[in-house]
Design a protein around this motif. Sequence first.
Motif, PDB file in Angstrom:
ATOM      1  N   SER A 162       0.853  -1.191   0.000  1.00  8.71           N
ATOM      2  CA  SER A 162       0.000   0.000   0.000  1.00  8.71           C
ATOM      3  C   SER A 162       0.884   1.235   0.000  1.00  8.71           C
ATOM      4  N   ARG A 163       0.326   2.339  -0.473  1.00  2.31           N
ATOM      5  CA  ARG A 163       1.039   3.626  -0.454  1.00  2.31           C
ATOM      6  C   ARG A 163       0.428   4.513   0.626  1.00  2.31           C
ATOM      7  N   PHE A 164       1.284   5.253   1.322  1.00  6.59           N
ATOM      8  CA  PHE A 164       0.787   6.125   2.381  1.00  6.59           C
ATOM      9  C   PHE A 164       1.334   7.532   2.208  1.00  6.59           C
ATOM     10  N   THR A 165       0.634   8.492   2.770  1.00  2.77           N
ATOM     11  CA  THR A 165       1.112   9.857   2.863  1.00  2.77           C
ATOM     12  C   THR A 165       1.370  10.167   4.329  1.00  2.77           C
ATOM     13  N   LEU A 166       2.229  11.122   4.599  1.00  2.00           N
ATOM     14  CA  LEU A 166       2.534  11.487   5.975  1.00  2.00           C
ATOM     15  C   LEU A 166       1.367  12.193   6.650  1.00  2.00           C
ATOM     16  N   GLN A 167       0.358  12.544   5.866  1.00  2.00           N
ATOM     17  CA  GLN A 167      -0.841  13.168   6.426  1.00  2.00           C
ATOM     18  C   GLN A 167      -1.849  12.129   6.923  1.00  2.00           C
ATOM     19  N   GLY A 168      -1.561  10.845   6.713  1.00  2.00           N
ATOM     20  CA  GLY A 168      -2.431   9.795   7.237  1.00  2.00           C
ATOM     21  C   GLY A 168      -3.263   9.064   6.209  1.00  2.00           C
ATOM     22  N   ASP A 169      -3.159   9.434   4.946  1.00  2.00           N
ATOM     23  CA  ASP A 169      -3.906   8.734   3.903  1.00  2.00           C
ATOM     24  C   ASP A 169      -3.159   7.474   3.478  1.00  2.00           C
ATOM     25  N   SER A 170      -3.903   6.503   2.967  1.00  2.98           N
ATOM     26  CA  SER A 170      -3.293   5.261   2.503  1.00  2.98           C
ATOM     27  C   SER A 170      -4.194   4.619   1.453  1.00  2.98           C
ATOM     28  N   LYS A 171      -3.555   3.977   0.465  1.00  2.00           N
ATOM     29  CA  LYS A 171      -4.305   3.327  -0.597  1.00  2.00           C
ATOM     30  C   LYS A 171      -3.641   2.006  -0.946  1.00  2.00           C
ATOM     31  N   PRO A 172      -4.402   0.908  -0.912  1.00  2.00           N
ATOM     32  CA  PRO A 172      -3.806  -0.386  -1.263  1.00  2.00           C
ATOM     33  C   PRO A 172      -3.398  -0.433  -2.732  1.00  2.00           C
ATOM     34  N   ASP A 228       8.727   0.296  -6.020  1.00  2.00           N
ATOM     35  CA  ASP A 228       9.120   1.514  -6.727  1.00  2.00           C
ATOM     36  C   ASP A 228      10.631   1.603  -6.959  1.00  2.00           C
ATOM     37  N   CYS A 229      11.413   1.498  -5.882  1.00  2.00           N
ATOM     38  CA  CYS A 229      12.864   1.669  -6.022  1.00  2.00           C
ATOM     39  C   CYS A 229      13.620   0.356  -6.120  1.00  2.00           C
ATOM     40  N   GLY A 230      12.974  -0.760  -5.788  1.00  2.00           N
ATOM     41  CA  GLY A 230      13.602  -2.073  -5.911  1.00  2.00           C
ATOM     42  C   GLY A 230      14.531  -2.451  -4.777  1.00  2.00           C
ATOM     43  N   LYS A 231      14.683  -1.605  -3.756  1.00  2.00           N
ATOM     44  CA  LYS A 231      15.559  -1.910  -2.630  1.00  2.00           C
ATOM     45  C   LYS A 231      14.806  -2.711  -1.564  1.00  2.00           C
ATOM     46  N   PRO A 232      15.538  -3.504  -0.757  1.00  2.00           N
ATOM     47  CA  PRO A 232      14.882  -4.191   0.356  1.00  2.00           C
ATOM     48  C   PRO A 232      14.230  -3.175   1.296  1.00  2.00           C
ATOM     49  N   MET A 233      13.057  -3.525   1.789  1.00  2.00           N
ATOM     50  CA  MET A 233      12.319  -2.610   2.654  1.00  2.00           C
ATOM     51  C   MET A 233      12.699  -2.830   4.115  1.00  2.00           C
ATOM     52  N   HIS A 283       6.610  -3.990   6.645  1.00  2.00           N
ATOM     53  CA  HIS A 283       7.839  -3.314   6.248  1.00  2.00           C
ATOM     54  C   HIS A 283       7.480  -1.985   5.580  1.00  2.00           C
ATOM     55  N   ILE A 284       8.431  -1.068   5.541  1.00  2.00           N
ATOM     56  CA  ILE A 284       8.196   0.198   4.847  1.00  2.00           C
ATOM     57  C   ILE A 284       9.420   0.597   4.042  1.00  2.00           C
ATOM     58  N   CYS A 285       9.164   1.381   3.007  1.00  2.00           N
ATOM     59  CA  CYS A 285      10.212   2.134   2.323  1.00  2.00           C
ATOM     60  C   CYS A 285       9.920   3.591   2.624  1.00  2.00           C
ATOM     61  N   LYS A 286      10.732   4.196   3.492  1.00  2.00           N
ATOM     62  CA  LYS A 286      10.474   5.582   3.898  1.00  2.00           C
ATOM     63  C   LYS A 286      10.652   6.549   2.737  1.00  2.00           C
ATOM     64  N   HIS A 287      11.536   6.208   1.809  1.00  2.00           N
ATOM     65  CA  HIS A 287      11.785   7.093   0.682  1.00  2.00           C
ATOM     66  C   HIS A 287      10.589   7.133  -0.266  1.00  2.00           C
ATOM     67  N   CYS A 288      10.000   5.978  -0.552  1.00  2.00           N
ATOM     68  CA  CYS A 288       8.899   5.890  -1.525  1.00  2.00           C
ATOM     69  C   CYS A 288       7.522   5.936  -0.878  1.00  2.00           C
ATOM     70  N   HIS A 289       7.470   5.930   0.453  1.00  2.00           N
ATOM     71  CA  HIS A 289       6.201   5.931   1.181  1.00  2.00           C
ATOM     72  C   HIS A 289       5.334   4.730   0.787  1.00  2.00           C
ATOM     73  N   VAL A 290       5.957   3.552   0.825  1.00  2.00           N
ATOM     74  CA  VAL A 290       5.270   2.304   0.513  1.00  2.00           C
ATOM     75  C   VAL A 290       5.370   1.375   1.714  1.00  2.00           C
ATOM     76  N   ALA A 291       4.271   0.690   2.036  1.00  2.00           N
ATOM     77  CA  ALA A 291       4.252  -0.317   3.094  1.00  2.00           C
ATOM     78  C   ALA A 291       4.033  -1.688   2.460  1.00  2.00           C
ATOM     79  N   ALA A 292       4.637  -2.706   3.051  1.00  2.00           N
ATOM     80  CA  ALA A 292       4.454  -4.084   2.605  1.00  2.00           C
ATOM     81  C   ALA A 292       4.027  -4.928   3.792  1.00  2.00           C
ATOM     82  N   MET A 293       3.099  -5.851   3.568  1.00  2.00           N
ATOM     83  CA  MET A 293       2.601  -6.737   4.618  1.00  2.00           C
ATOM     84  C   MET A 293       2.655  -8.173   4.106  1.00  2.00           C
ATOM     85  N   HIS A 294       3.261  -9.062   4.893  1.00  2.00           N
ATOM     86  CA  HIS A 294       3.257 -10.470   4.498  1.00  2.00           C
ATOM     87  C   HIS A 294       3.059 -11.348   5.714  1.00  2.00           C
TER      88      HIS A 294
END
Length: 337
Positions: free
Chosen positions: A222-232, A294-299, A322-333
């Motif tokens: 999912s993608r998140f914004t620092l304002q609290g929004d999130s979209k799967p 987005d960036c392909g790096k480990p989260m 997990h998160i990528c702070k740079h791309c504002h992406v969260a991963a759940m497994h």
Amino acid sequence: CGECGEKMQEVAFVLQPQELLLHLQDIGNYKEPVYEQCRMALRLGLLDMEQMAQAAVKQKVYDVPELFYHASEEVENALLTALEQIEEPYEGADLLCCLAMCGGERSLEALQELEQNPKPWQEQLYATPSVYAQYGGWTFDKVGNRQTLFFANCVSMEKDGDKKAGQIAKAREDICPHCGGKYVDMLVLNGKEESLRFLGVDGVITATCCPSCVAYQMPAYSRFTLQGDSKPIPNAEGNDYAFAPEEYENFINNTYGIVEKPKSVFYGAFAEYCNTVGGFANWVDDFWYPKCPDCGKPMTYLAQIQWDTLEDDMAEGTLYIHICKHCHVAAMHHQQT
């Protein structure tokens, strides 16, 4: 009760922590009482880590790599000397994990050298040194640039905790296209709260998924914004059915929140019943850091949630976030036995 059991065992270790030094050869044997005692002592932060590391390296005990977390240069050098004398693959695997826990510059240099110029014993290993480094919460790229994959601080999420700082399973109204159930903000963390300043995020982290389908998605993003929004982020995999309404209601009405008192970095690593943010995870299977889409790096590993702490009949196992702070992406497994 997990809390009562923890307090009782903590008292016992405060009284006799030195006894572990007398049984180091048995700490890797799950049939011996010292196996669980060592892990509980690590979890509660009751050990003199340098003393344990010195004793372990002297006795060539390498099957509990956590004992070498941030060990001294002297210990690190001893491990590197032992690595040069490896004959069996399993010994090499243990030492790579120990060096990963050390995490010093010489450990990085040694693992990078083995990545570029493998030894014969590495042929039977299931992963490369850069993957073994992840055991200690870091990795490196082809030119040796280090990337940290975890937060060295840890807090727990417990019943009646501070939901302003962190909340598990916040209700949403949007519908999953696979099962027809509702999405959930599985984790919402406010990085501006004092207890979560260590995350280095000046805003809100939100990880969103379908709780019915996430076990079938490796991982759900999912993608998140620092304002609290999130979209799967759309995922091709899913489940055929949603959780029952009463299960869903119990799930989203949990009272878990952040407990401000800091925990040991291993607090969540050796317990099956606690929800934690930061520190090391208690992997059901092998450790795994998904790559950012987005960036392909480990989260970076962020948190773990035990399903059965939220709803007994809903699911079992653990959800890792997990998160990528740079791309504002969260991963759940999901992992389970």
